[in-house]
Design an enzyme around this catalytic site. Structure first.
Site, short mmCIF file in Angstrom:
data_model
loop_
_atom_site.label_atom_id
_atom_site.label_comp_id
_atom_site.label_asym_id
_atom_site.label_seq_id
_atom_site.Cartn_x
_atom_site.Cartn_y
_atom_site.Cartn_z
N SER A 257 15.84 46.83 41.07
CA SER A 257 16.78 45.94 40.38
C SER A 257 18.17 46.53 40.49
O SER A 257 18.34 47.74 40.40
CB SER A 257 16.37 45.81 38.91
OG SER A 257 17.37 45.14 38.21
N CYS A 313 26.95 46.61 50.10
CA CYS A 313 27.00 45.99 48.77
C CYS A 313 28.34 45.32 48.50
O CYS A 313 29.39 45.87 48.84
CB CYS A 313 26.85 47.06 47.69
SG CYS A 313 25.34 47.97 47.83
N ARG A 409 15.73 40.92 42.89
CA ARG A 409 16.44 42.17 42.64
C ARG A 409 17.71 41.92 41.82
O ARG A 409 18.20 42.78 41.10
CB ARG A 409 16.79 42.78 44.00
CG ARG A 409 17.48 44.09 43.93
CD ARG A 409 17.53 44.78 45.28
NE ARG A 409 17.74 46.19 45.04
CZ ARG A 409 18.93 46.75 44.91
NH1 ARG A 409 20.02 46.04 45.02
NH2 ARG A 409 19.04 48.04 44.67
P1 XMP Z 1 23.50 52.58 51.77
O1 XMP Z 1 24.90 52.98 51.44
O2 XMP Z 1 22.61 53.76 51.95
O3 XMP Z 1 22.98 51.83 50.46
O4 XMP Z 1 23.44 51.62 52.89
C1 XMP Z 1 21.66 51.43 50.30
C2 XMP Z 1 21.43 50.96 48.87
O5 XMP Z 1 22.26 49.81 48.59
C3 XMP Z 1 21.62 48.99 47.61
N1 XMP Z 1 21.58 47.64 48.13
C4 XMP Z 1 22.44 46.68 47.77
N2 XMP Z 1 23.41 46.67 46.84
N3 XMP Z 1 23.95 44.44 47.45
C5 XMP Z 1 24.15 45.52 46.65
O6 XMP Z 1 25.04 45.49 45.81
C6 XMP Z 1 22.97 44.38 48.40
O7 XMP Z 1 22.82 43.40 49.09
C7 XMP Z 1 22.18 45.56 48.55
N4 XMP Z 1 21.13 45.84 49.35
C8 XMP Z 1 20.79 47.13 49.08
C9 XMP Z 1 20.24 49.58 47.37
O8 XMP Z 1 20.29 50.31 46.18
C10 XMP Z 1 20.04 50.46 48.59
O9 XMP Z 1 19.11 51.49 48.38
#
Ligand code: XMP
Length: 494
Positions: A257, A313, A409
């Protein structure tokens, strides 16, 4: 000289990893004596502090197997049906070799038109229905097929060869390598419950033998199986998903989440702990001490920290909520430590220095998405963009991923409007994680050595006691700390 962490992180600023820098301390041990062994959760130990993120462009069986073989762990994503996710976990856990190869299956009536249909495998398997689960009738070897182009219009049943040579899937890497050498074979299928399970070629043996040796022990659970984690959401239907995952042997569950401090997550934590008291549970995501406290009280075994710091993100832009990752890790770790709850620094890792910072600021592991995406082990196929070999990497909050179901999520309502909190992109081909993670870990050890910390525990102690000092870097200091002033350069790290 410099600031102790308590002072630096209590001034009202939200710092990212790049904002802060550690001052070097005193070295009295060699790099190799730095220990990176750590805890993922209260009860699960890892030899290296690396976790692959539950994202559908990062962790499926191949990533989970390779990360576990390196001493880390992969968390299998849940952007699919419960049955599909559980079968990925089961498939990964059944592996004894440190990689996964795709096996190709065709039916006797199929035609093989192009070499691409072999998908880098030395053969395709001919089964009664063309599915993995039906009876194997024979194989078509790529080498033979390439020599006889006129077979393109013939049915594979007309030229396949019967092959009875195989070994059980319980063979480990050395057993299979020994078998290939003894029998002078180019490849051998591994068989499980009468089905072709995987395939190992002489090329695979050479590739694995060429990987750096780190001495880190693989992450194994009871029965000598690789440790594999899986994510679930907090909806009612996730209870059924959880049941499938437990049956498949998942060793740890992540409640996935973006804002974990919710009644839904707290109720789910209580449900999981009541129903499966032995199962390790990771809660999150959190970035504040109050959020962390709530989930600790509810009974989590580890906390995942980060909101909006991931490379894909857009949560901070879209929702105006989140925290700089260095501050978030430091703050949450300082409260979690008091209850013996390990912290997973999730998102924002783009180099080994970020890993050193996350671990020293109190994290026990780092969870990575983009750092591992684009590797051989990440799901998806390579394509070419502007002359670069790339693989897709997308946020689980991107519209594209949410269309497949990951909006849970973000506590989205499937019947209403979907708002993206992430983007779809592509990252460069990085080769195999089995090659670049060992180099990255060595760089992390060098960082720890500069800090005079011979283990994560010692780094945490040095930070909390104020012995380790930090400073905030100005924009110019950050520019100076990066590569600058060159007309051109080649960035090759190992
Ligand atoms: P990195 O920087 O390693 O981050 O690519 C991976 C982490 O980002 C989160 N995650 C998201 N956060 N929107 C968000 O705000 C998204 O679409 C998204 N997809 C992944 C998640 O915690 C992941 O481990």
């Amino acid at each position: 000289d410099g600031f102790p962490a308590t002072k630096l992180f209590n001034q009202g600023f939200s710092y990212t990893y790049d904002d802060v820098i550690f001052l070097p301390h005193y070295i009295d041990f060699p790099t190799d004596s730095v220990q990176l062994a750590t805890k993922l959760t209260r009860n699960l130990n890892l030899s290296i502090p690396c976790v692959a993120s539950p994202m559908d462009t990062v962790t499926e069986a191949s990533m989970a197997v390779s990360m576990a073989s390196l001493g880390g762990i992969g968390i299998v994503h849940s952007n699919n049906s419960a049955v599909e996710q559980a079968s990925v976990v089961e498939f990964a856990k059944a592996h004894r070799i440190p990689f996964v190869n795709d096996c190709v299956f065709v039916s006797p009536n199929d035609h093989i038109q192009s070499v691409e249909e072999f998908c880098e495998s030395p053969c395709v398997f001919v089964t009664e229905t063309g599915n993995r689960s039906s009876k194997v009738l024979g194989v078509v070897n790529k080498f033979d097929w390439e020599k006889c182009g006129d077979r393109r219009n013939a049915r594979v049943s007309d030229y396949m060869v019967e092959s009875v040579v195989n070994v059980p899937s319980t063979y480990n890497f050395d057993d299979v390598a020994g078998y290939l050498a003894a029998k002078n074979l180019d490849y051998v299928p591994l068989v499980r419950n009468g089905e072709v399970f995987d395939i190992v070629s002489v090329g695979d043996v050479e590739r694995v033998r060429g990987f750096p040796k780190t001495g880190a022990l693989p992450s194994l659970g009871k029965n000598g199986e690789f440790l594999v984690g899986a994510s679930i959401g907090t909806r009612e239907s996730d209870k059924e998903r959880l049941e499938h995952l437990v049956k498949a042997g998942a060793d740890v569950i992540v409640l996935d989440s973006s804002q974990g401090n919710s009644i839904y997550q707290i109720e789910m934590i209580k449900y999981v702990k009541r129903t499966y008291p032995e199962l390790d549970l990771i809660g999150g995501n959190v970035v504040t001490m109050a959020q962390a406290q709530n989930l600790i009280q509810a009974g989590v075994d580890a906390l995942r920290v980060g909101m909006g710091s991931g490379s894909i993100c857009t949560t901070q832009e879209v929702c105006a909520v989140g925290r700089g990752q260095a501050t978030a890790v430091y703050k949450v770790a300082s409260i979690a430590e008091q209850s013996g709850i390990p912290v997973i620094a999730d998102g924002g890792i783009s180099n080994s220095g970020h890993i050193v910072k996350a671990l020293t600021l109190g994290a026990s592991t780092v969870m990575m998405g983009s750092f591992l995406a684009g590797s051989r082990e990440a799901p998806g196929t390579y394509e070419y963009k502007n002359g670069h070999r790339v693989k897709k990497y997308r946020g689980m909050g991107s519209l594209e991923a949410m269309t497949k179901g990951s909006d849970a999520r973000y506590l989205g309502d499937t019947n209403k409007l979907k708002i993206a909190q992430g983007v779809v992109g592509a990252v460069a081909d990085k080769g195999s994680v089995s090659r670049f993670i060992p180099y990255t870990m060595h760089a992390v050890k060098q960082g720890f050595q500069d800090l005079g910390a011979s283990s994560l525990e010692s780094a945490h102690k040095l930070l909390r006691s104020g012995v380790l000092r930090l400073e905030v870097r100005t924009g110019a200091a950050q520019t100076e700390g990066g590569i600058h002033g060159l007309v051109s350069y080649e960035k090759k790290s190992f």
